[in-house]
Design a protein around this motif. Structure first.
Motif, PDB file in Angstrom:
ATOM      1  N   LYS A 152       0.849  -1.191   0.000  1.00 12.68           N
ATOM      2  CA  LYS A 152       0.000   0.000   0.000  1.00 12.68           C
ATOM      3  C   LYS A 152       0.885   1.243   0.000  1.00 12.68           C
ATOM      4  N   VAL A 153       0.372   2.326  -0.580  1.00  9.24           N
ATOM      5  CA  VAL A 153       1.121   3.581  -0.659  1.00  9.24           C
ATOM      6  C   VAL A 153       0.358   4.678   0.088  1.00  9.24           C
ATOM      7  N   PHE A 154       1.072   5.409   0.948  1.00  7.04           N
ATOM      8  CA  PHE A 154       0.491   6.531   1.684  1.00  7.04           C
ATOM      9  C   PHE A 154       1.368   7.756   1.479  1.00  7.04           C
ATOM     10  N   GLU A 155       0.754   8.877   1.120  1.00  3.39           N
ATOM     11  CA  GLU A 155       1.479  10.142   1.067  1.00  3.39           C
ATOM     12  C   GLU A 155       1.116  10.921   2.322  1.00  3.39           C
ATOM     13  N   THR A 156       2.127  11.285   3.113  1.00  4.07           N
ATOM     14  CA  THR A 156       1.897  11.825   4.449  1.00  4.07           C
ATOM     15  C   THR A 156       2.605  13.161   4.666  1.00  4.07           C
ATOM     16  N   SER A 157       2.186  13.837   5.718  1.00  2.00           N
ATOM     17  CA  SER A 157       2.875  15.042   6.175  1.00  2.00           C
ATOM     18  C   SER A 157       2.963  15.007   7.692  1.00  2.00           C
ATOM     19  N   SER A 158       4.186  14.993   8.200  1.00  5.35           N
ATOM     20  CA  SER A 158       4.361  15.050   9.648  1.00  5.35           C
ATOM     21  C   SER A 158       4.064  16.456  10.167  1.00  5.35           C
ATOM     22  N   LYS A 159       4.199  17.445   9.320  1.00  6.56           N
ATOM     23  CA  LYS A 159       3.911  18.824   9.726  1.00  6.56           C
ATOM     24  C   LYS A 159       2.427  19.011  10.018  1.00  6.56           C
ATOM     25  N   THR A 160       1.568  18.497   9.134  1.00  8.14           N
ATOM     26  CA  THR A 160       0.121  18.672   9.304  1.00  8.14           C
ATOM     27  C   THR A 160      -0.564  17.462   9.922  1.00  8.14           C
ATOM     28  N   GLY A 161       0.126  16.305   9.914  1.00  8.70           N
ATOM     29  CA  GLY A 161      -0.485  15.066  10.403  1.00  8.70           C
ATOM     30  C   GLY A 161      -1.243  14.313   9.319  1.00  8.70           C
ATOM     31  N   HIS A 162      -1.241  14.828   8.089  1.00  2.71           N
ATOM     32  CA  HIS A 162      -2.015  14.225   6.998  1.00  2.71           C
ATOM     33  C   HIS A 162      -1.650  12.760   6.771  1.00  2.71           C
ATOM     34  N   ASN A 163      -2.645  11.896   6.855  1.00  4.68           N
ATOM     35  CA  ASN A 163      -2.569  10.475   6.483  1.00  4.68           C
ATOM     36  C   ASN A 163      -1.711   9.615   7.406  1.00  4.68           C
ATOM     37  N   ILE A 164      -1.218  10.157   8.499  1.00  6.48           N
ATOM     38  CA  ILE A 164      -0.334   9.365   9.366  1.00  6.48           C
ATOM     39  C   ILE A 164      -1.126   8.377  10.220  1.00  6.48           C
ATOM     40  N   LYS A 165      -2.184   8.834  10.846  1.00  6.71           N
ATOM     41  CA  LYS A 165      -3.019   7.906  11.613  1.00  6.71           C
ATOM     42  C   LYS A 165      -3.575   6.829  10.698  1.00  6.71           C
ATOM     43  N   GLU A 166      -3.968   7.210   9.480  1.00  8.74           N
ATOM     44  CA  GLU A 166      -4.518   6.239   8.520  1.00  8.74           C
ATOM     45  C   GLU A 166      -3.499   5.153   8.176  1.00  8.74           C
ATOM     46  N   LEU A 167      -2.230   5.543   8.042  1.00  8.13           N
ATOM     47  CA  LEU A 167      -1.167   4.578   7.753  1.00  8.13           C
ATOM     48  C   LEU A 167      -1.068   3.535   8.853  1.00  8.13           C
ATOM     49  N   PHE A 168      -0.935   3.979  10.096  1.00  6.36           N
ATOM     50  CA  PHE A 168      -0.740   3.040  11.198  1.00  6.36           C
ATOM     51  C   PHE A 168      -2.001   2.226  11.496  1.00  6.36           C
ATOM     52  N   THR A 169      -3.167   2.824  11.301  1.00  5.40           N
ATOM     53  CA  THR A 169      -4.415   2.075  11.487  1.00  5.40           C
ATOM     54  C   THR A 169      -4.528   0.969  10.448  1.00  5.40           C
ATOM     55  N   SER A 170      -4.139   1.268   9.219  1.00  4.86           N
ATOM     56  CA  SER A 170      -4.155   0.256   8.162  1.00  4.86           C
ATOM     57  C   SER A 170      -3.215  -0.894   8.489  1.00  4.86           C
ATOM     58  N   ILE A 171      -2.043  -0.576   9.036  1.00  9.86           N
ATOM     59  CA  ILE A 171      -1.081  -1.617   9.422  1.00  9.86           C
ATOM     60  C   ILE A 171      -1.685  -2.526  10.493  1.00  9.86           C
ATOM     61  N   ALA A 172      -2.286  -1.925  11.514  1.00  8.43           N
ATOM     62  CA  ALA A 172      -2.893  -2.712  12.595  1.00  8.43           C
ATOM     63  C   ALA A 172      -4.059  -3.552  12.083  1.00  8.43           C
ATOM     64  N   LYS A 173      -4.870  -2.964  11.203  1.00  5.17           N
ATOM     65  CA  LYS A 173      -6.024  -3.689  10.656  1.00  5.17           C
ATOM     66  C   LYS A 173      -5.574  -4.885   9.814  1.00  5.17           C
ATOM     67  N   ASP A 174      -4.566  -4.674   8.977  1.00  9.95           N
ATOM     68  CA  ASP A 174      -4.052  -5.771   8.154  1.00  9.95           C
ATOM     69  C   ASP A 174      -3.495  -6.883   9.036  1.00  9.95           C
ATOM     70  N   TYR A 175      -2.863  -6.515  10.134  1.00 12.31           N
ATOM     71  CA  TYR A 175      -2.315  -7.501  11.062  1.00 12.31           C
ATOM     72  C   TYR A 175      -3.443  -8.342  11.679  1.00 12.31           C
ATOM     73  N   VAL A 176      -4.477  -7.674  12.147  1.00 14.20           N
ATOM     74  CA  VAL A 176      -5.592  -8.369  12.797  1.00 14.20           C
ATOM     75  C   VAL A 176      -6.296  -9.310  11.813  1.00 14.20           C
ATOM     76  N   GLU A 177      -6.394  -8.897  10.570  1.00 14.11           N
ATOM     77  CA  GLU A 177      -7.121  -9.686   9.577  1.00 14.11           C
ATOM     78  C   GLU A 177      -6.306 -10.825   8.979  1.00 14.11           C
ATOM     79  N   ASP A 178      -5.008 -10.872   9.284  1.00 14.41           N
ATOM     80  CA  ASP A 178      -4.146 -11.926   8.746  1.00 14.41           C
ATOM     81  C   ASP A 178      -4.173 -13.133   9.685  1.00 14.41           C
ATOM     82  N   PRO A 179      -4.719 -14.261   9.251  1.00 10.97           N
ATOM     83  CA  PRO A 179      -4.837 -15.433  10.133  1.00 10.97           C
ATOM     84  C   PRO A 179      -3.502 -15.979  10.631  1.00 10.97           C
ATOM     85  N   ARG A 180      -2.422 -15.656   9.942  1.00 10.29           N
ATOM     86  CA  ARG A 180      -1.109 -16.149  10.369  1.00 10.29           C
ATOM     87  C   ARG A 180      -0.685 -15.556  11.704  1.00 10.29           C
TER      88      ARG A 180
END
Length: 205
Positions: A152-180
């Motif tokens: 997955k690709v995320f374009e982010t800004s640490s200055k404004t916070g743009h898309n950063i929470k979405e990135l880490f939430t996606s990582i956690a969600k993918d982890y939870v949904e992976d049966p391995r």
């Protein structure tokens, strides 16, 4: 969060000054240091955060690694056993995206169960008509590359916070949904050891 069990080990990799530490600072502490330069990371800096995904709480252990090429061998120690890797690149520097491809090859060779996330940083420097000329990394090039490695690709800004929470939430969600991942974890002992080794080291890149 010392002593907490880490469910999901996340490692940040990428060229120095690619925005890794600013990304972690914004996500963990909701702060941005602006023009104040960070001290280069030596080894890795550690942080942790809990994320709620549905009725499950996931504790992410986040390792911010050194970006300098002289620390590459050390970075390999920190990505070992990672379930997710955030490969950061600066949208104003094409060389940083080329460096991402090196880390992709490393991970595909050595950590086949590690999910890869491509993370463009500093989107605030390229997102208006006035500053779009600063963009050196084409969005479609990165998404095409992401598709080729199933990242997955995320374009982010640490200055404004743009898309950063979405990135880490996606990582956690993918982890939870992976049966391995239902039965595997990182033990408290290994977390404490790693944290003790990294806590006092400098941050940043």
């Amino acid at each position: 969060m010392s002593g907490s069990r880490v469910d999901l080990k996340v490692v940040l990799l990428g060229k120095e000054y690619g925005g890794k530490t600013s990304l972690v600072e914004r996500y963990l502490h909701d702060r941005f240091h602006g023009d104040v330069p960070y001290q280069n990371t030596i080894g890795a800096a550690f942080g942790a955060k809990k994320v709620d995904i549905g009725d499950r709480t996931v504790t992410m252990g986040i390792w911010d690694t050194a970006g300098s090429e002289r620390y590459e061998a050390m970075s390999r120690i920190y990505y070992r056993g990672a379930k997710a890797a955030i490969l950061c690149y600066d949208l104003t520097e094409n060389a940083s995206f080329e460096r991402v491809k090196f880390w992709v090859d490393e991970l595909l060779k050595n950590e086949e169960n590690c999910r890869i996330y491509l993370c463009a940083t500093k989107v605030d420097l390229v997102d208006t008509e006035e500053n779009k000329k600063n963009r050196k990394v084409d969005y479609h090039e990165t998404t095409d590359y992401g598709d080729s490695i199933k990242a997955k690709v995320f374009e982010t800004s640490s200055k404004t916070g743009h898309n950063i929470k979405e990135l880490f939430t996606s990582i956690a969600k993918d982890y939870v949904e992976d049966p391995r991942n239902n039965e595997e974890d990182v033990s408290p002992k290994s977390l404490d050891l790693q944290e003790d080794k990294t806590r006092s080291r400098g941050c940043c890149s």
